[in-house]
Scaffold this active site. Structure first.
Site, PDB file in Angstrom:
ATOM      1  CG  HIS A 230      -0.589   0.299   2.492  1.00 27.75           C
ATOM      2  ND1 HIS A 230      -0.271  -0.670   3.419  1.00 27.75           N
ATOM      3  CD2 HIS A 230      -0.408   1.473   3.122  1.00 27.75           C
ATOM      4  CE1 HIS A 230       0.094  -0.095   4.550  1.00 27.75           C
ATOM      5  NE2 HIS A 230       0.018   1.207   4.398  1.00 27.75           N
TER       6      HIS A 230
ATOM      7  CG  ASP B 236       0.350  -4.040   2.778  1.00 30.42           C
ATOM      8  OD1 ASP B 236       0.897  -3.551   1.782  1.00 30.42           O
ATOM      9  OD2 ASP B 236      -0.459  -3.408   3.486  1.00 30.42           O
TER      10      ASP B 236
ATOM     11  CB  SER C 142       2.770   1.673   6.364  1.00 30.84           C
ATOM     12  OG  SER C 142       1.507   1.361   6.841  1.00 30.84           O
TER      13      SER C 142
END
Ligand code: ARG
Ligand code: GLU
Length: 726
Positions: A93, A229, A661
């Site tokens: 992402h 991810d 992230s």
């Protein structure tokens, strides 16, 4: 009985006197002073210098802050180096924009994944920056030199700005480094960070979205999780190994450090630590701030977004084309929307407001305990309350202007970007064409992902909410006009507005742009969407923002004093500063949790869970055939855990937030065991109040990454340059 309470007492004393693991986002240069003993007690096997040392290569040198040209210090994600040739891993992402930008109908890398099979096939990404922290320094004394308690806030800010400028200039002088000074503890302390910032970051690989975004928005912010991810990039440098703009002649960066990758995996209670760039947290807010947020602002923002998401979802479900066009937008709107809801629940469950009130009561008592303290700290909370009472209606008006106005229907925002053009006069002729070129590009990008029927519904619905939820004094003129003229029928307005507006289609807009003459600026002034957009920004800029900002400045000042007081009141407590997009170290342990009565979650998930969720009918759970085959043949290579399962994700108690992230998750030896990518639903209030019982960060197990690269993608050659320890 007695024995137990004695035990309890000593346990409490112990807790009071040391830093507790789990909660906190720590400053790397202060680990030695505040954390290292605690970390080692919790299992960490290395030293503070192994993490942060300005004289020799250390773990920090393998951590990458990802930013964008123009604002490189606002790191949107974190990455880490996994080879001595600049190979970097981050989240899918985080790389999404880059992956999407290279995707076309013929080469849909989002859908099918992408793997560069040689260096030549790696894809350049304009505008992405990769920074490495060279050193940091406490510059509080210099920044606050000459600053006094009773000086005017604006004078204070001016002086601070001037000092920061000098400090940054000095630090950057005669180097190719970039320096940034940021406020910590609400402006009670200032630290400088010096970075080396690389500008040539190329896409190396990404799994298909059915792996990289498996579970989509359904599973977002949730545990148990099965999302792969990750994506891979390579940082390039000039021949001298220094930052250089993109060029064919650039070579892979030879970094000072890269992470060893461990195949040992995780067990319940194992020590873990995360390095990265957490964006924003607000742990020291008052009960008044929490009330405004949880009782006014967020419920309204959630309500507006629920409406938007419902409308988008209905059209996406009805048309695969609309689904492609709106899935990134949907994800963008849904992400905070979902987190806000979890946050409210989590704060209620913790009785956060009551806890804050109790602390505030204690603070008041302390503040009144000596004349000296009284002078500085007494009464600030009462003032704070007054200001929050004043700012709450303005804050709500601001929420509507943003969520239902500028971002309600996207064409309102698009129309707003024509403001500069409309202001250009005859004498600015040389500026007109460049502006038109810019707008034409914007138009093409905009209409690629646009569906008029959806847009009409969004405009009507958000305007209606805007007008239904605010009294007239907080409504922009044009919304009041529309309400009157159409007798509250905003659908009718949307119908008419789009029939007339140049913003209804790319053809209309391009025609307008191609034939534009300065003398036609008036035409814009008659466009219903331009008029609406202008009215919202004028109203916001003149009636809401000035008062809102003035009060918020006062609140910021009080918050700074409150923060200083809290630290003074509890001298034995080690405080961590709120996240501010600077490098932090988080540590805790691998752990499942109990989300609710009678339910216990394990600390890790496996491929088994992906197959359990598999459902070709549901977009978010449509498992690629190749992954099914690998599961059936149990072809897991060296990547299995001790039970022979293929691990996917794990949960731990590291106190992380947005910006973390892609952050490296490390074991006690400083080896890479995973990538941080999310938090679990029950604990997302950790941005405001952390609870070790239930707050969990969610990481991707590095073994799943290697498995996907090697067995699924057939890009095992990438593993050759990694340092994998068994
Ligand atoms: N919740 C994660 C983070 O804040 C992932 C967001 C992207 N994924 C998504 N399905 N929207 O940013
Ligand atoms: N997904 C988040 C990010 O993009 C991390 C999750 C969180 O907020 O902790 O940084």
């Amino acid at each position: 009985m007695r024995k137990i309470s004695l035990l309890l007492l000593s346990a409490l004393l112990l807790i009071g006197s040391t830093v507790k693991a789990d909660e906190g986002m720590w400053i790397p240069m202060l680990l030695k002073k505040y954390n290292i003993e605690d970390m080692q007690k919790a299992g960490f096997k290395l030293t503070a210098e192994d993490i942060y040392d300005i004289n020799q290569a250390c773990l920090k040198d393998a951590v990458v802050g990802l930013g964008r040209e123009g604002r490189p210090f606002r790191h949107f994600c974190t990455g880490e180096l996994v080879s001595d040739q600049g190979l970097m891993i981050t989240n899918h992402h985080c790389g999404y924009g880059a992956i999407q930008s290279h995707s076309t109908l013929e080469h849909d890398y989002l859908k099918d994944g992408f793997w560069a099979m040689s260096r030549e096939e790696e894809l350049a990404n304009e505008g992405i920056t990769a920074s490495f922290l060279i050193r940091m320094a406490d510059v509080t004394t210099k920044v606050l030199d000459g600053v006094t308690d009773d000086m005017k806030e604006s004078d204070r800010q001016k002086l601070i700005k001037k000092h920061i400028k000098t400090i940054v200039e000095e630090a950057e002088k005669d180097t190719h480094y970039r320096a940034s000074v940021k406020a910590y503890f609400n402006g009670n302390q200032y630290f400088m960070a010096v970075y080396e910032i690389f500008k040539d970051v190329r896409l190396v690989g990404a799994p298909p979205s059915a792996i990289g975004k498996f579970g989509g928005d359904t599973d977002n912010w949730m545990w148990p999780r099965h999302t792969g991810d990750f994506s891979m990039f390579r940082i390039y440098a000039g021949k001298d190994n220094k930052p250089a703009s993109y060029s064919n002649d650039n070579v892979p960066l030879q970094p000072k450090q890269s992470f060893k990758i461990s195949l040992k995996g995780v067990n319940q209670d194992d020590f873990t630590m995360v390095f990265g760039y957490p964006g924003t947290t607000t742990e020291y807010l008052t009960s008044y701030a929490l009330k405004m947020m949880t009782e006014v602002d967020n419920p309204h923002k959630i309500k507006i977004r629920t409406k938007k998401l419902d409308l988008m979802r209905a059209d996406m479900d009805a048309s695969p084309m609309v689904r492609i066009q709106y899935s990134a937008k949907y994800a963008g709107v849904a992400n905070s929307w979902k987190r806000w809801q979890g946050e409210i629940k989590g704060l209620n469950r913790l009785n956060a407001i009551e806890k804050k009130e109790a602390l505030e009561k204690r603070f008041e008592e302390w503040a009144n305990s000596t004349p000296e303290l009284k002078k500085k700290y007494a009464g600030i909370l009462a003032k704070m309350k007054t200001y929050y009472d004043q700012v709450t209606p303005l804050s709500l008006a601001r929420d509507y202007a943003i969520e239902a106005g500028f971002r309600g229907a996207e064409t309102v925002g698009l129309a707003g970007s024509f403001k500069t053009l409309s202001n250009l006069k005859k004498e600015d002729t040389d500026k007109v064409q460049p502006e038109l070129d810019k707008l034409k590009k914007e138009s093409a990008k905009f209409f690629k992902n646009f569906n008029l029927p959806t847009e009409k519904k969004l405009l009507a619905a958000t305007l209606k909410m805007y007008s239904d939820n605010l009294s007239d004094e907080f409504l922009p003129e044009e919304i009041k006009n529309i309400k009157k003229k159409y007798k509250g029928d905003f659908e009718m307005f949307a119908e008419k507005a789009f029939a007339k507006s140049i913003f209804a289609s790319q053809t209309k807009l391009d025609q307008f742009i191609d034939n534009y003459k300065v003398s036609q600026a008036k035409k814009l002034g008659k466009d219903p969407l331009f008029v609406l957009s202008n009215s919202i920004s004028f109203f916001y800029g003149s009636k809401i923002a000035p008062d809102y900002n003035k009060i918020m400045d006062q609140i910021d000042k009080l918050q700074r004093t409150y923060m200083a007081g809290l630290m003074k009141m509890q001298p034995e407590k080690v405080f961590y500063p709120d996240a501010n997009s600077t490098f932090r170290v988080h540590y805790g342990k691998v752990s499942g949790y109990k989300p609710r009565n009678a339910v216990t979650y394990a600390h890790y998930t496996t491929l088994e869970g992906i197959i359990e969720k598999d459902n070709p009918e549901i977009f978010d759970y449509d498992v690629p055939q190749k992954l099914r085959d690998l599961y059936d043949s149990k072809d897991f290579g060296d990547y299995v855990n001790a039970k022979g399962e293929m691990p996917v994700c794990f949960a731990a108690t590291n106190h992380t937030t947005g910006g973390n992230s892609g952050s490296p998750v490390l074991n006690a030896n400083g080896e890479l065991i995973g990538l941080n990518f999310d938090r679990a639903w029950e604990g997302v209030m950790s941005d405001l109040m952390y609870d070790p019982e239930i707050c969990r960060n969610v990481s991707l197990d590095i073994r799943y990454v290697l498995f996907i690269v090697d067995k699924f993608a057939g890009a095992g050659y990438l593993l050759d340059e990694m340092n994998i320890v068994k």
